[in-house]
Design an enzyme around this catalytic site. Sequence first.
Site, PDB file in Angstrom:
ATOM      1  N   HIS A 185     -19.258  26.227 -15.654  1.00 19.65           N
ATOM      2  CA  HIS A 185     -18.677  26.335 -14.316  1.00 19.65           C
ATOM      3  C   HIS A 185     -18.985  25.070 -13.514  1.00 19.65           C
ATOM      4  O   HIS A 185     -20.097  24.548 -13.575  1.00 19.65           O
ATOM      5  CB  HIS A 185     -19.234  27.553 -13.584  1.00 19.65           C
TER       6      HIS A 185
ATOM      7  N   ASP B 110     -22.947  22.835 -17.426  1.00 18.04           N
ATOM      8  CA  ASP B 110     -22.626  24.249 -17.273  1.00 18.04           C
ATOM      9  C   ASP B 110     -21.110  24.431 -17.393  1.00 18.04           C
ATOM     10  O   ASP B 110     -20.332  23.545 -17.024  1.00 18.04           O
ATOM     11  CB  ASP B 110     -23.095  24.716 -15.905  1.00 18.04           C
TER      12      ASP B 110
ATOM     13  N   HIS C 140     -24.179  26.208  -7.597  1.00 18.70           N
ATOM     14  CA  HIS C 140     -23.067  26.669  -6.755  1.00 18.70           C
ATOM     15  C   HIS C 140     -23.436  26.736  -5.266  1.00 18.70           C
ATOM     16  O   HIS C 140     -22.552  26.951  -4.435  1.00 18.70           O
ATOM     17  CB  HIS C 140     -22.581  28.040  -7.201  1.00 18.70           C
TER      18      HIS C 140
ATOM     19  N   ASP D   2     -23.625  28.258 -20.732  1.00 17.45           N
ATOM     20  CA  ASP D   2     -22.533  29.234 -20.804  1.00 17.45           C
ATOM     21  C   ASP D   2     -21.242  28.644 -21.337  1.00 17.45           C
ATOM     22  O   ASP D   2     -20.225  29.342 -21.412  1.00 17.45           O
ATOM     23  CB  ASP D   2     -22.303  29.904 -19.442  1.00 17.45           C
TER      24      ASP D   2
END
Length: 308
Positions: A163, A161, A124, A245
Site C-alpha cells: 500500500h 509495502d 498511512h 503484504d
Amino acid sequence: MSVALFTHPAALAHDTGQDHPECAERLRAVLRALEVPIFSPLLREVAPKAPVAALQPAHTAAYVAAMLALPPEETTYIDGDTVFGPGTLEAALRAAGGAMAAVDAVMEGWAHAAFVAMRPPGHHAERDRAMGFCFFNNAAVAAYHARARWGLKRIAVVDFDVHHGNGTQDIFGPDPELFYGSSHQHPCFPGTGMVREQGVAGNIMNVPLAPGSGGPEFRAAWEGGIIPAVAAFRPELLIISAGFDAHVADPLAQLRLREADFAWVTRALMELSDTHCPGRVISLLEGGYDLAALAASTAAHVRALMRL
C-alpha cells in the site's frame, strides 16, 4: 554486522478487535521468527516511548493533542479500519520511540543497522490524520529526530509495502531535503501514489505496480527507478518502511512477491547505504497480514540487514 532489534510487549496490548487483520498475532509471528539461532547475534533492545514533543515536527500540535485526548479506557473507531483502544496509545508512542532509538543506535555506531518490530504501523498517518491502521508516522518521526538530535539534513525513506505510504508522502512532499520512494500496488488502498505525485522538488518517487505483478516487475521498479533516485539524492540516513503484504500469500492485495524479493531489495539498499550514508539503515515494520508469509519475509529481510 551488528543489528539492533527494538520491540516492546506494549505493542501486543494494542487491541484492534476480533478478526482485524492488523492484530497482535502479527507481531508474535515476527518475534517467533527472530528467535531461531541464526538471529542470536541481534542486539535486543527495548523500544522507549517517544516524547510528545518529538511527534510534532511530523504531526501538527493539534493532531497530537487530539490523539492524546482520546479516552484510553474506551474503543474509538477513527475510521472503519483504524481502531484506538486500551493499550493503543502506549503502543503507538513506543512504535515511534523505537524508530527514534533505532536512529540513535546507528548514529552512535554501536549498531550498523536496526529493525523496529512494533505495531501499530505508521506510513498511512498523515500530518493531521490517522488512517489505515496508523496513528503516528514512525518513519517521519525518526527522520525529524535525526535532524533535531544529529544534525542530519538529507534523509530518505523507501517503502515496499503493498500500500502506498500516503502519510509519509504528505509529510515529506513540501520539504526538498526529505525523499520518499515507494513501490506499491495500484489500484489499491489508499488510492494515492501516482507517478505524477513528485513533491516540491522531485523528492517524491512513486512506482505503481499492477495487480498480479511479481518479482521481475518489482525488481525492475527498484533497480531502474527508486534505487537510482535515492542514490542521486545522496541521503545521510536511509529509513525503510518494511511492509511484507506484497507477498503472494497476503490476503489484502494482489502482488506476487516472495521472500527472495524482499531479501534482494534489502541487500540492494544496504549496498546503496554503504556508498552514501555510510551504512546507516533503519527498518520499521509496516504491513503484512498472512502470518506465515509475514514471519518468513521478515526473517529474510533481517538476515539481509545482518548481511547473512
